[in-house]
Every structure is written in C-alpha cells, then in structure tokens.
Design an enzyme around this catalytic site. Structure first.
Site, PDB file in Angstrom:
ATOM      1  N   ALA A  69       0.863  -1.182   0.000  1.00  0.00           N
ATOM      2  CA  ALA A  69       0.000   0.000   0.000  1.00  0.00           C
ATOM      3  C   ALA A  69       0.899   1.232   0.000  1.00  0.00           C
ATOM      4  O   ALA A  69       2.058   1.162   0.418  1.00  0.00           O
ATOM      5  CB  ALA A  69      -0.888  -0.016   1.237  1.00  0.00           C
ATOM      6  N   GLY A 112       0.812  -5.133   0.851  1.00  0.00           N
ATOM      7  CA  GLY A 112      -0.318  -5.233  -0.072  1.00  0.00           C
ATOM      8  C   GLY A 112       0.061  -5.850  -1.409  1.00  0.00           C
ATOM      9  O   GLY A 112      -0.789  -6.413  -2.097  1.00  0.00           O
ATOM     10  N   GLU A 115      -0.216  -9.443  -0.795  1.00  0.00           N
ATOM     11  CA  GLU A 115      -1.643  -9.755  -0.661  1.00  0.00           C
ATOM     12  C   GLU A 115      -2.361  -9.760  -2.016  1.00  0.00           C
ATOM     13  O   GLU A 115      -3.238 -10.576  -2.270  1.00  0.00           O
ATOM     14  CB  GLU A 115      -2.295  -8.751   0.298  1.00  0.00           C
ATOM     15  CG  GLU A 115      -1.773  -8.921   1.719  1.00  0.00           C
ATOM     16  CD  GLU A 115      -2.211  -7.803   2.639  1.00  0.00           C
ATOM     17  OE1 GLU A 115      -1.824  -6.640   2.381  1.00  0.00           O
ATOM     18  OE2 GLU A 115      -2.946  -8.069   3.597  1.00  0.00           O
ATOM     19  N   GLU A 135       4.169  -5.291   7.432  1.00  0.00           N
ATOM     20  CA  GLU A 135       3.319  -4.277   8.081  1.00  0.00           C
ATOM     21  C   GLU A 135       3.621  -4.078   9.552  1.00  0.00           C
ATOM     22  O   GLU A 135       3.522  -2.964  10.074  1.00  0.00           O
ATOM     23  CB  GLU A 135       1.836  -4.654   7.923  1.00  0.00           C
ATOM     24  CG  GLU A 135       1.299  -4.504   6.505  1.00  0.00           C
ATOM     25  CD  GLU A 135       1.483  -5.733   5.639  1.00  0.00           C
ATOM     26  OE1 GLU A 135       2.251  -6.648   6.012  1.00  0.00           O
ATOM     27  OE2 GLU A 135       0.847  -5.780   4.568  1.00  0.00           O
TER      28      GLU A 135
HETATM   29  N1  CAA Z   1       4.604   3.283  -0.368  1.00  0.00           N
HETATM   30  C1  CAA Z   1       4.992   4.464  -0.879  1.00  0.00           C
HETATM   31  N2  CAA Z   1       6.172   4.635  -1.522  1.00  0.00           N
HETATM   32  C2  CAA Z   1       6.975   3.562  -1.635  1.00  0.00           C
HETATM   33  C3  CAA Z   1       6.633   2.303  -1.116  1.00  0.00           C
HETATM   34  C4  CAA Z   1       5.379   2.171  -0.470  1.00  0.00           C
HETATM   35  N3  CAA Z   1       4.930   1.012   0.017  1.00  0.00           N
HETATM   36  N4  CAA Z   1       7.647   1.441  -1.360  1.00  0.00           N
HETATM   37  C5  CAA Z   1       8.591   2.136  -2.023  1.00  0.00           C
HETATM   38  N5  CAA Z   1       8.197   3.420  -2.192  1.00  0.00           N
HETATM   39  C6  CAA Z   1       8.923   4.511  -2.838  1.00  0.00           C
HETATM   40  C7  CAA Z   1      10.052   5.021  -1.957  1.00  0.00           C
HETATM   41  O1  CAA Z   1       9.543   5.918  -1.003  1.00  0.00           O
HETATM   42  C8  CAA Z   1      10.942   5.667  -2.967  1.00  0.00           C
HETATM   43  O2  CAA Z   1      10.399   6.931  -3.328  1.00  0.00           O
HETATM   44  P1  CAA Z   1      11.338   8.252  -3.400  1.00  0.00           P
HETATM   45  O3  CAA Z   1      12.268   7.937  -4.540  1.00  0.00           O
HETATM   46  O4  CAA Z   1      10.362   9.323  -3.676  1.00  0.00           O
HETATM   47  O5  CAA Z   1      12.028   8.321  -2.088  1.00  0.00           O
HETATM   48  C9  CAA Z   1      10.809   4.757  -4.189  1.00  0.00           C
HETATM   49  O6  CAA Z   1       9.588   4.036  -3.993  1.00  0.00           O
HETATM   50  C10 CAA Z   1      11.918   3.749  -4.299  1.00  0.00           C
HETATM   51  O7  CAA Z   1      12.004   3.032  -3.064  1.00  0.00           O
HETATM   52  P2  CAA Z   1      13.357   2.885  -2.207  1.00  0.00           P
HETATM   53  O8  CAA Z   1      14.256   4.041  -2.435  1.00  0.00           O
HETATM   54  O9  CAA Z   1      12.963   2.591  -0.799  1.00  0.00           O
HETATM   55  O10 CAA Z   1      13.961   1.599  -2.910  1.00  0.00           O
HETATM   56  P3  CAA Z   1      14.972   0.534  -2.273  1.00  0.00           P
HETATM   57  O11 CAA Z   1      15.404  -0.333  -3.394  1.00  0.00           O
HETATM   58  O12 CAA Z   1      15.992   1.208  -1.450  1.00  0.00           O
HETATM   59  O13 CAA Z   1      14.071  -0.333  -1.244  1.00  0.00           O
HETATM   60  C11 CAA Z   1      12.124  -1.592  -0.554  1.00  0.00           C
HETATM   61  C12 CAA Z   1      13.043  -1.165  -1.711  1.00  0.00           C
HETATM   62  C13 CAA Z   1      12.893  -2.480   0.431  1.00  0.00           C
HETATM   63  C14 CAA Z   1      10.962  -2.376  -1.165  1.00  0.00           C
HETATM   64  C15 CAA Z   1      11.602  -0.343   0.188  1.00  0.00           C
HETATM   65  O14 CAA Z   1      11.099   0.565  -0.771  1.00  0.00           O
HETATM   66  C16 CAA Z   1      10.516  -0.617   1.173  1.00  0.00           C
HETATM   67  O15 CAA Z   1      10.771  -1.112   2.263  1.00  0.00           O
HETATM   68  N6  CAA Z   1       9.238  -0.265   0.834  1.00  0.00           N
HETATM   69  C17 CAA Z   1       8.113  -0.389   1.735  1.00  0.00           C
HETATM   70  C18 CAA Z   1       7.669  -1.833   1.879  1.00  0.00           C
HETATM   71  C19 CAA Z   1       6.529  -1.919   2.863  1.00  0.00           C
HETATM   72  O16 CAA Z   1       6.647  -1.661   4.039  1.00  0.00           O
HETATM   73  N7  CAA Z   1       5.330  -2.346   2.371  1.00  0.00           N
HETATM   74  C20 CAA Z   1       4.154  -2.523   3.176  1.00  0.00           C
HETATM   75  C21 CAA Z   1       3.270  -1.315   3.076  1.00  0.00           C
HETATM   76  S1  CAA Z   1       1.904  -1.374   4.209  1.00  0.00           S
HETATM   77  C22 CAA Z   1       0.701  -2.291   3.438  1.00  0.00           C
HETATM   78  O17 CAA Z   1       0.893  -2.773   2.354  1.00  0.00           O
HETATM   79  C23 CAA Z   1      -0.602  -2.454   4.170  1.00  0.00           C
HETATM   80  C24 CAA Z   1      -1.488  -3.513   3.649  1.00  0.00           C
HETATM   81  O18 CAA Z   1      -1.520  -4.627   4.127  1.00  0.00           O
HETATM   82  C25 CAA Z   1      -2.391  -3.262   2.522  1.00  0.00           C
END
Ligand code: CAA
Length: 261
Positions: A69, A112, A115, A135
């Site tokens: 998400a 998500g 999921e 999460e």
């Molecule tokens: N939401 C919003 N933006 C996201 C995102 C997310 N879930 N995942 C990545 N991005 C964005 C980053 O913020 C970044 O944007 P900027 O360039 O503007 O800073 C861009 O995508 C590239 O990401 P990274 O620089 O972080 O890339 P990386 O290769 O260093 O890391 C990653 C990759 C490990 C996947 C890391 O991006 C990450 O941890 N992302 C979040 C993963 C996460 O926690 N997902 C769960 C979300 S909660 C959910 O999904 C609830 C549910 O059950 C429905």
C-alpha cells in the site's frame, strides 16, 4: 478488446484471449495508491465482461511486483477516515473476477503487493522475487487479507512467524511451501504466465469459470458441501455446447473447437 488508457496500469493483449495487466508506477515501486486500485478494479471488471478474454495475467516490473500500500498516502489517515470509508475494502473486488488471474511476480511483492498476488488464482514467480508482510514494522497488520490467505496457503506456524516478525521470504521458500506454483528466471516469468493463460483461454470458458468457482467457494465450505457444490456445477456443464463438442471431438479423434458457450 477492452482497451482504455490508464495512468497507473497498462492493459495489453499479448496472445489470443489473454489480457496482460501491468502495474505501472515504477518510481514508487508500484506502491498501491487509491487511484491505482481504482484503475485496476475498472480494468478487471471490463476484462471479466469481455468475451474475447479467457484469462488474465497481472504483473509489475523487474524490480517490483508491488511494494505494498502507498505508505505516503496512508501515513496521516485517522481511524475515523479509514473506518468511514472502509479503507482497503475495494482491493478485494479483484476476488469477484470470475476469470482466472495469474500473478507473474518479479522483484518485491511486499505487504499489499504480496496480498494482491495471493488474491490471484495462480502465482508464478521469478526465482529472484522477494515476498513479505512487513506491516508489523509500520505499527499495523496486513489489511488486504494477508492474515487470512497466508496461513491458508503456507500453514499457520510459518505465516505467524512471517507476519509477527515482518521478515521477507524468498521465492524459493514460497515455492517450497506451495504458495507459488512455478519458479522461472526473471526474464521468462511473464511469457510463461501468458503462455499458461493462453492455454486456459483455449479450453471451454464455462468449464474454466466453474472450476475456479468450485475451488474458491470450496475454501469457504466444509468438505461435504464443497463436494456437493462441485457435483452440481459438474452436472450443469452437461447443458453446454462445449461439453458436447469436447466429448464428440474425443470420440472422433479430432481436436475440440470450443466456443465458450
Ligand atoms: N509506499 C509508498 N512509496 C513507496 C513504497 C510504499 N509502500 N515502497 C517504495 N516506495 C517509494 C520510496 O519511497 C521511494 O520513493 P522516493 O524515490 O520518492 O524516495 C521509491 O519508492 C523507491 O524506493 P526505495 O528508495 O525505498 O527503494 P529501495 O530499493 O531502497 O528499497 C524496498 C526497496 C525495500 C521495497 C523499500 O522501498 C521498502 O521497504 N518499501 C516499503 C515496503 C513496505 O513496508 N510495504 C508494506 C506497506 S503497508 C501495506 O501494504 C498495508 C497492507 O496490508 C495493505
């Protein structure tokens, strides 16, 4: 075909009776913002109605199927807002699609994203793909079915460990636990998924629909009810032209020409 232009997804038709839906927010690793989910639901609905489509492939890009998400969109939401609008409920519209959906997962399928893959009917993955329900590290829990589908797919103890720690898991793990149907080199996952979708598109569409319905509804029933429901669908298929054609073709030693009715 169901062509329409979208901002966050791309819909193409790479093979006869196959639709390929590509999540296309590469700069955000395909984070699933509200607008993307709305487009996805619109596209799935149109494809489900389209008689020229037999199966759907859902994919992202090499780096990410979807990183979850959209955290930036979500971070300031209040309880009142998420409760009032039943946040994330619309995501499960995908599970109402009656045609088979194959998720072709490359790169990250987190939160998500994982999921969404689990809402598909079949998961094919790149051997380099990474899954996870992180999460818990954000102070929340999975909200799009993760706590329900992951234990059903891989078992309670494994799902509990993954959801409580938020640790990522590999495509190999997901495959060995039965969550992923097949593993491929990253460059081949989408073509293999399209090829399977094409094969599914060739057999009788009503039988395909009934098989998906029996398997999916069966998960919500006891064994006895499920077997009875299956038998009724089985009986119903004897009223279709495809059953007559399929069995006549066998008897006449020729290839069946299904018309999906
Ligand atoms: N939401 C919003 N933006 C996201 C995102 C997310 N879930 N995942 C990545 N991005 C964005 C980053 O913020 C970044 O944007 P900027 O360039 O503007 O800073 C861009 O995508 C590239 O990401 P990274 O620089 O972080 O890339 P990386 O290769 O260093 O890391 C990653 C990759 C490990 C996947 C890391 O991006 C990450 O941890 N992302 C979040 C993963 C996460 O926690 N997902 C769960 C979300 S909660 C959910 O999904 C609830 C549910 O059950 C429905």
């Amino acid at each position: 075909a169901s062509e329409q232009s979208y901002e966050h997804i791309i819909v193409t038709h790479p093979a006869p009776r196959v639709a390929l839906v590509t999540l296309n927010r590469p700069k955000a690793l395909n984070a699933l913002c509200n607008a993307l989910i709305a487009e996805l639901n619109t596209a799935f609905k149109a494809l489900d109605r389209d008689d020229n489509v037999g199966a759907i492939v859902l994919t992202g890009n090499e780096k990410a199927f979807a990183a979850g998400a959209d955290i930036k969109e979500m971070k300031d939401k209040t309880f009142a807002e998420v409760y009032k609008h039943d946040f994330i409920r619309s995501w499960s519209e995908m599970t109402q699609v009656t045609k088979p959906i194959i998720a072709a997962v490359r790169g990250y399928a987190l939160g998500g994203g994982c999921e969404l893959a689990m809402m598909a009917d079949i998961i094919y993955a790149a051997d380099t793909a990474t899954f996870g329900q992180p999460e818990i590290k954000l102070g929340i829990i999975p909200g799009a079915g993760g706590t329900q589908r992951l234990p059903r797919l891989i078992g309670r103890s494994r799902a509990m460990e993954l959801i409580l720690t938020g640790r990522n898991f590999s495509a190999q793990e997901a495959y060995s636990w039965g969550m992923v149907a097949r593993l491929f080199p990253s460059t081949r996952v989408v073509e293999e998924a399209v090829s399977t979708a094409e094969q599914i598109g060739k057999v009788g569409g009503l039988a395909v629909k009934a098989a998906k319905e029996a398997i999916n509804l069966g998960e919500e029933m006891g064994l006895g009810e499920g077997v009875k429901f299956e038998r009724r669908l089985f009986h119903g298929l004897f009223s279709t032209a495809d059953q007559k054609e399929g069995m006549a073709a066998f008897a006449e030693k020729r290839k069946a020409q299904f018309k999906h009715d």
